[in-house]
Design an enzyme around this catalytic site. Sequence first.
Site, PDB file in Angstrom:
ATOM      1  CD  GLN A  76      -2.695   1.517   2.303  1.00 23.59           C
ATOM      2  OE1 GLN A  76      -2.120   1.907   3.309  1.00 23.59           O
ATOM      3  NE2 GLN A  76      -4.002   1.371   2.236  1.00 23.59           N
ATOM      4  CB  CYS A 106      -4.165   7.650   6.055  1.00 20.58           C
ATOM      5  SG  CYS A 106      -3.308   7.994   7.605  1.00 20.58           S
ATOM      6  N   GLY A 231      -9.149  -5.728  10.262  1.00 18.87           N
ATOM      7  CA  GLY A 231      -7.954  -5.069  10.776  1.00 18.87           C
ATOM      8  C   GLY A 231      -7.729  -5.349  12.240  1.00 18.87           C
ATOM      9  NE  ARG A 232     -10.390  -1.056  14.457  1.00 22.91           N
ATOM     10  CZ  ARG A 232     -11.502  -0.368  14.677  1.00 22.91           C
ATOM     11  NH1 ARG A 232     -11.566   0.427  15.718  1.00 22.91           N
ATOM     12  NH2 ARG A 232     -12.533  -0.465  13.864  1.00 22.91           N
TER      13      ARG A 232
HETATM   14  C1  LIG Z   1      -3.407   1.682  14.361  1.00 25.44           C
HETATM   15  C2  LIG Z   1      -4.027   1.682  12.994  1.00 25.44           C
HETATM   16  C3  LIG Z   1      -3.215   1.833  11.882  1.00 25.44           C
HETATM   17  C4  LIG Z   1      -3.770   1.830  10.587  1.00 25.44           C
HETATM   18  N1  LIG Z   1      -2.951   1.932   9.507  1.00 25.44           N
HETATM   19  C5  LIG Z   1      -3.486   1.914   8.249  1.00 25.44           C
HETATM   20  C6  LIG Z   1      -2.652   1.974   7.090  1.00 25.44           C
HETATM   21  O1  LIG Z   1      -1.420   2.003   7.165  1.00 25.44           O
HETATM   22  N2  LIG Z   1      -3.281   1.982   5.878  1.00 25.44           N
HETATM   23  C7  LIG Z   1      -4.652   1.911   5.749  1.00 25.44           C
HETATM   24  O2  LIG Z   1      -5.178   1.916   4.637  1.00 25.44           O
HETATM   25  N3  LIG Z   1      -5.436   1.819   6.825  1.00 25.44           N
HETATM   26  C8  LIG Z   1      -4.893   1.805   8.060  1.00 25.44           C
HETATM   27  N4  LIG Z   1      -5.709   1.670   9.140  1.00 25.44           N
HETATM   28  C9  LIG Z   1      -7.149   1.436   8.926  1.00 25.44           C
HETATM   29  C10 LIG Z   1      -7.427  -0.070   8.788  1.00 25.44           C
HETATM   30  O3  LIG Z   1      -6.804  -0.613   7.655  1.00 25.44           O
HETATM   31  C11 LIG Z   1      -8.932  -0.339   8.684  1.00 25.44           C
HETATM   32  O4  LIG Z   1      -9.428   0.356   7.573  1.00 25.44           O
HETATM   33  C12 LIG Z   1      -9.686   0.110   9.927  1.00 25.44           C
HETATM   34  O5  LIG Z   1      -9.014  -0.283  11.110  1.00 25.44           O
HETATM   35  C13 LIG Z   1     -11.106  -0.462   9.921  1.00 25.44           C
HETATM   36  O6  LIG Z   1     -11.070  -1.873   9.911  1.00 25.44           O
HETATM   37  P1  LIG Z   1     -11.323  -2.738  11.256  1.00 25.44           P
HETATM   38  O7  LIG Z   1     -12.617  -2.244  11.847  1.00 25.44           O
HETATM   39  O8  LIG Z   1     -11.408  -4.159  10.785  1.00 25.44           O
HETATM   40  O9  LIG Z   1     -10.161  -2.483  12.156  1.00 25.44           O
HETATM   41  C14 LIG Z   1      -5.174   1.684  10.423  1.00 25.44           C
HETATM   42  C15 LIG Z   1      -5.983   1.518  11.555  1.00 25.44           C
HETATM   43  C16 LIG Z   1      -5.430   1.502  12.819  1.00 25.44           C
HETATM   44  C17 LIG Z   1      -6.331   1.295  14.007  1.00 25.44           C
END
Ligand SMILES: Cc1cc2nc3c(=O)[nH]c(=O)nc-3n(C[C@H](O)[C@H](O)[C@H](O)COP(=O)(O)O)c2cc1C
Length: 330
Positions: A76, A106, A231-232
Site C-alpha cells: 500500500q 488515512c 484489521g483490529r
Molecule cells: C493503528 C491503525 C493503523 C492503521 N494503519 C493503516 C494503514 O497504514 N493503511 C490503511 O489503509 N489503513 C490503516 N488503518 C485502517 C485499517 O486498515 C482499517 O481500515 C480500519 O481499522 C477499519 O477496519 P477494522 O474495523 O477491521 O479495524 C489503520 C488503523 C489503525 C487502528
Amino acid sequence: MNMLRSFKIGNVQIDPPIVLAPIAGFTDSPFRILVKNFTAGLVYTEMISSMGVFFKDAKTFELIKFKENEKPVSAQIFGNDPDKLAYAASYLEEKGFDIIDINMGCPANKIVSSGAGSALLKNPGLVKKIVQAVRTAVKIPLTVKLRKGFSSGENVLFELSHIIESEGADAIIIHGITVEDGFKKDKEDWESIRQVKETVSVPVIGNGGIIKETDVKNMFEITGVDGVMAGRACIGEPWFIKSAIQFIDTGIPLSLLLSEKLNIIVKLVEMEIDEKGEENAIKEMRKFIQSFTFGMRGVAALRDKVNKVGKKDELMGLLRAFFEVKEAAV
Ligand SMILES: Cc1cc2nc3c(=O)[nH]c(=O)nc-3n(C[C@H](O)[C@H](O)[C@H](O)COP(=O)(O)O)c2cc1C
C-alpha cells in the site's frame, strides 16, 4: 449462498475472500506471515510513503521487506503526487509485490496536511490523475482503499468509485465511514458499501466494524461484497480469519487454549527476532503483547514488566509465567 467463494483481483486469486487490513505499526512481514498461516486470502503492508521510496529513505525501505510465504501480498502506497506514486508503484512491482494499493483513507493529521490519504477524498480530479498515473506505471493489479467521505454525513463513494474503476483499477476497498466519524462502530455505513458493490463491475472488499466473527458473515450477507477486510480484530487475535471461516461454516468460532495462544505469541517473537534482531524485536513485541492480552486480568503488571526487558529469554519467561497462571486458574 457460498459467501466464502474465492475471487480475483486482476490475475491474483484471493482465496479465501477474507483479507488482513494494512495497519501502520503492526502489519510487518512477521505479523503478516502469522496471519497468513491462519488462512488470510491476502495481506497488506502498512502504508508506504511514495516520497520515501522515491528518495530511498532507509525507514521506508524497512517497510518494503516481504517474504515469499506471505504471497499474495499487496503493497500500500500513499502520497499526493501522481508521478511519485507511479514511481513507487513501479519500484514495488519490480520488488515482486503482487498488487499495488493506493491509500485514500488515512485520517492522520500529518498525512492529511500533506494532501495525501483521506485528503484525496476531497479532490476527485487528483484521484483521477493518480489512478491514471499508477495504472500506466504497473502491470500488476491496482486497487484503491478509500473511506466513505471526509466530513460527517458526506458520501463520495459513488463519485470516486466510478472514477477509480474507469481509470483501470482492479478492485476497490471501502471503509464505510467518514474521517470525522473515525472508528465508531454505529457510524459504519454498510448500506453504502452494498450500493457501490451493485454499481461497479470490479470486485469490492468491505471494511470497517469487523469486531467479531459474526460481523464477517453479516458484512458478506448485507453488502454482497466479494471480500471482507479485517484489521483490529486480527491485531488482537491473529487467528481471527480462520475463526471467522469456521464460524461461517459451522456457526462456532475457533476456541484456542491459553497454551495455544502462548505458542502463537512465541512464534511471532521468534519471527520478529529473525527479521529485526533481538533488541528491536523485543521492543516491537510490546504493542503486540498489549493487544494479544487486552482485557485479561493482570495485564497492566505484565505490560510494566514487558516494557523493561530487552532479552528474548526474559520476555519468554514473563509470558510463560503469565499464561501458566491464567491456565491454572481456568
Ligand atoms: C493503528 C491503525 C493503523 C492503521 N494503519 C493503516 C494503514 O497504514 N493503511 C490503511 O489503509 N489503513 C490503516 N488503518 C485502517 C485499517 O486498515 C482499517 O481500515 C480500519 O481499522 C477499519 O477496519 P477494522 O474495523 O477491521 O479495524 C489503520 C488503523 C489503525 C487502528
